[in-house]
Design an enzyme around this catalytic site. Structure first.
Site, PDB file in Angstrom:
ATOM      1  N   GLN A 171     -27.554  29.882  -2.290  1.00 27.70           N
ATOM      2  CA  GLN A 171     -27.217  28.673  -2.811  1.00 27.70           C
ATOM      3  C   GLN A 171     -27.746  28.812  -3.893  1.00 27.70           C
ATOM      4  OE1 GLN A 171     -28.375  24.747  -1.511  1.00 27.70           O
ATOM      5  NE2 GLN A 171     -26.512  24.212  -1.736  1.00 27.70           N
ATOM      6  N   TYR A 217     -27.952  17.349  -8.909  1.00 25.49           N
ATOM      7  CA  TYR A 217     -29.120  18.174  -9.256  1.00 25.49           C
ATOM      8  C   TYR A 217     -28.048  19.125 -10.851  1.00 25.49           C
ATOM      9  CZ  TYR A 217     -31.850  19.441  -4.050  1.00 25.49           C
ATOM     10  OH  TYR A 217     -32.021  19.527  -3.234  1.00 25.49           O
ATOM     11  N   ALA A 253     -24.260  21.908   9.289  1.00 25.54           N
ATOM     12  CA  ALA A 253     -25.384  22.454   8.937  1.00 25.54           C
ATOM     13  C   ALA A 253     -26.825  21.676  10.044  1.00 25.54           C
ATOM     14  CB  ALA A 253     -26.029  20.913   7.996  1.00 25.54           C
ATOM     15  N   ARG A 254     -27.064  20.527  10.899  1.00 29.93           N
ATOM     16  CA  ARG A 254     -27.426  19.838  11.833  1.00 29.93           C
ATOM     17  C   ARG A 254     -27.021  19.938  12.964  1.00 29.93           C
ATOM     18  NH1 ARG A 254     -26.886  14.065   9.685  1.00 29.93           N
ATOM     19  NH2 ARG A 254     -25.174  14.777   9.360  1.00 29.93           N
TER      20      ARG A 254
HETATM   21  C1  LIG Z   1     -33.304  19.182   6.774  1.00 31.69           C
HETATM   22  C2  LIG Z   1     -31.818  19.615   5.951  1.00 31.69           C
HETATM   23  C3  LIG Z   1     -31.682  20.084   4.683  1.00 31.69           C
HETATM   24  C4  LIG Z   1     -30.851  20.057   3.936  1.00 31.69           C
HETATM   25  N1  LIG Z   1     -31.366  21.418   2.376  1.00 31.69           N
HETATM   26  C5  LIG Z   1     -29.716  21.363   1.763  1.00 31.69           C
HETATM   27  C6  LIG Z   1     -29.425  22.342   0.863  1.00 31.69           C
HETATM   28  O1  LIG Z   1     -30.668  23.148   0.492  1.00 31.69           O
HETATM   29  N2  LIG Z   1     -28.568  22.373  -0.266  1.00 31.69           N
HETATM   30  C7  LIG Z   1     -27.770  21.511   0.045  1.00 31.69           C
HETATM   31  O2  LIG Z   1     -27.257  21.722  -0.177  1.00 31.69           O
HETATM   32  N3  LIG Z   1     -27.755  21.173   0.823  1.00 31.69           N
HETATM   33  C8  LIG Z   1     -28.858  20.519   1.855  1.00 31.69           C
HETATM   34  N4  LIG Z   1     -28.059  19.688   3.241  1.00 31.69           N
HETATM   35  C9  LIG Z   1     -26.915  18.834   3.689  1.00 31.69           C
HETATM   36  C10 LIG Z   1     -26.425  19.870   4.098  1.00 31.69           C
HETATM   37  O3  LIG Z   1     -25.827  21.420   3.676  1.00 31.69           O
HETATM   38  C11 LIG Z   1     -25.411  19.213   5.075  1.00 31.69           C
HETATM   39  O4  LIG Z   1     -24.648  18.719   3.215  1.00 31.69           O
HETATM   40  C12 LIG Z   1     -25.755  17.744   5.471  1.00 31.69           C
HETATM   41  O5  LIG Z   1     -26.559  17.662   6.119  1.00 31.69           O
HETATM   42  C13 LIG Z   1     -24.122  17.633   6.182  1.00 31.69           C
HETATM   43  O6  LIG Z   1     -24.243  17.794   6.756  1.00 31.69           O
HETATM   44  P1  LIG Z   1     -24.175  17.803   8.805  1.00 31.69           P
HETATM   45  O7  LIG Z   1     -23.288  16.945   9.251  1.00 31.69           O
HETATM   46  O8  LIG Z   1     -23.649  18.591   9.151  1.00 31.69           O
HETATM   47  O9  LIG Z   1     -25.624  18.226   8.823  1.00 31.69           O
HETATM   48  C14 LIG Z   1     -30.276  19.160   4.028  1.00 31.69           C
HETATM   49  C15 LIG Z   1     -29.676  19.133   5.105  1.00 31.69           C
HETATM   50  C16 LIG Z   1     -30.869  18.899   6.076  1.00 31.69           C
HETATM   51  C17 LIG Z   1     -30.519  18.204   7.780  1.00 31.69           C
HETATM   52  S1  SF4 Z   2     -31.728  16.142  15.834  1.00 32.14           S
HETATM   53 FE1  SF4 Z   2     -32.839  14.590  14.282  1.00 32.14          FE
HETATM   54  S2  SF4 Z   2     -33.965  16.195  13.860  1.00 32.14           S
HETATM   55 FE2  SF4 Z   2     -32.679  17.265  15.233  1.00 32.14          FE
HETATM   56  S3  SF4 Z   2     -31.471  18.384  14.023  1.00 32.14           S
HETATM   57 FE3  SF4 Z   2     -30.417  16.686  14.784  1.00 32.14          FE
HETATM   58  S4  SF4 Z   2     -30.841  14.835  12.993  1.00 32.14           S
HETATM   59 FE4  SF4 Z   2     -31.955  16.737  12.718  1.00 32.14          FE
END
Ligand SMILES: Cc1cc2nc3c(=O)[nH]c(=O)nc-3n(C[C@H](O)[C@H](O)[C@H](O)COP(=O)(O)O)c2cc1C
Ligand code: SF4
Length: 396
Positions: free
Chosen positions: A102, A172, A347-348
């Protein structure tokens, strides 16, 4: 829609790249690069989802310019890190996955005090993080930022990355230019949407010209800042159309929200207000405890929570799209395929369990163990991890 649905677990093309499946580990800033160095800890962080079966993992936020780092312990793309990054890309490839960098410029989200150089924003503003004013770039500064993206993309290709993802989201730098709230300029980069979108388009075109078809080029675009006066979907759809017409990108990953003003809009789920305030020292922590109620708002989590927004992009655009946000099961992956998305990003769910995709391959009913507590959000200030996950020291 015909009866057969695309198999999310089968190989797929992303521009010049063949991925082993359509599941991408989304960027989650790792906080494992002290002084900007690539560590074994960072490599293990990406080896884990690669071994867990994803098609591609994404190394979060590699800054293209010194003032574009969110803070100083962040990878800054330069010739000196290419050899270090090569170790990481080799490790991911050895597990059979592709790897994306990224690339971005943090703009007003950067901590100018930590970086030792003022943050940049389309219009001058006060940065409470650094307790100093941001720098308003002129045309020459912006030409340098465009070149920085192109140069960083070439370095990423040299380091063995298969793709770069341009950060056009979360307020950003590029996303701040798109925002009518943050961009009050009256020159050719401000005012009308065509001007606010100029920087995004110039960067995408410059990156593509620099890398050709050596690697895939995608962008992560905010559909809606979730902020009064910010970018809304009618405008972001037009930005999507222009990016498609320019033909520089292989796919768009769709997100929402603002790291600066409304981060929970892109996370959804619990708002870790106390944990967030505790990461700062008094008196800032005391101020943040009351401010966190406004900064960290609560939005309910549900599977594929960005689908309603993203569907509007799907209707308007023919280019490949990556659905993100609350993808945690085979069911929501299949839903994304039925809705016409080419890829999903997670992501999570993968932070909680990097083996999730292998478990889903073995059993389509496998469930994610992530409870959307969002406490991992706060760990980015020390070393990013899922707080519910027990791990041997140094292993993600
Ligand atoms: C701990 C953490 C760090 C993240 N850092 C970034 C990042 O550096 N750049 C970015 O575009 N999104 C970042 N995100 C957002 C994720 O890429 C994603 O857009 C968001 O968590 C929603 O997706 P999910 O529901 O699959 O978690 C971060 C998310 C988490 C949980
Ligand atoms: S359980 Fe909570 S700490 Fe673990 S990845 Fe999911 S949101 Fe993040």
């Amino acid at each position: 829609m015909n009866g057969s649905i695309t198999n999310v677990l089968a190989p797929a093309r992303l521009g010049p790249l063949l991925l082993r499946n359509r599941v991408i580990k989304a960027a989650t800033f790792e906080a494992r690069s002290p002084g900007g160095a690539v560590t074994d800890d960072l490599i293990d962080y990406h080896r884990a989802p690669a071994a867990g079966g994803v098609g591609m993992t994404t190394v979060a936020y590699c800054a293209v310019s010194p003032e574009g780092r969110t803070e100083r312990d962040q990878i800054l793309m330069g010739p000196d890190v290419v050899v270090q990054l090569r170790r990481l890309t080799d490790a991911v490839h050895a597990e059979g996955a592709a790897v994306c960098a990224q690339l971005g410029h943090a703009g007003p989200v950067a901590n100018g005090a930590s970086n030792g150089v003022a943050a940049m924003s389309p219009s001058r503003l006060f940065s409470p993080l650094a307790m100093q004013a941001t720098h308003r770039p002129d045309g020459a500064d912006l030409a340098r930022v465009v070149d920085d993206h192109a140069r960083a993309a070439v370095l990423a290709a040299d380091a063995g990355f298969d793709a770069v993802e341009l950060h056009f989201a979360h307020n950003y730098l590029v996303s701040a230019f798109l925002s009518p709230l943050l961009n009050r300029r009256r020159d050719s980069y401000g005012g009308a949407l065509a001007n606010r979108a100029r920087l995004a388009r110039e960067i995408a075109i410059a990156v593509r010209e620099a890398v050709g078809d050596r690697i895939a080029v995608t962008a992560k675009l905010s559909m809606d800042d979730g902020v009064p006066g910010g970018l809304r979907i009618a405008e972001s759809l037009q930005v999507g159309r222009w990016l498609q017409d320019d033909g520089a990108l292989d796919a768009l990953q769709l997100t929402v929200g603002s790291s600066l003003l409304n981060p929970m809009f892109y996370f959804r789920g619990d708002a870790p207000r106390n944990e967030f305030a505790r990461t700062f020292r008094p008196p800032l922590s005391w101020a943040l405890i009351s401010a966190a109620r406004f900064f960290l708002r609560r939005y309910p989590f549900h599977e594929a929570y960005l689908l309603d927004h993203a569907r509007q992009f799907r209707r308007e655009l023919s280019m490949p799209l990556i659905l993100l946000g609350g993808i945690t099961s085979k069911e929501s992956m299949d839903l994304a395929m039925r809705e016409g998305f080419e890829f999903v990003a997670m992501a999570r769910a993968l932070l909680r369990d990097p083996q999730l995709l292998n478990r889903i391959q073995a059993d389509a009913e496998a469930v994610s163990l992530c409870i959307h507590c969002n406490k991992c959000m706060v760990t980015i200030f020390e070393r990013t991890r899922c707080v519910l996950r027990t791990e041997p020291a140094g292993v993600s």
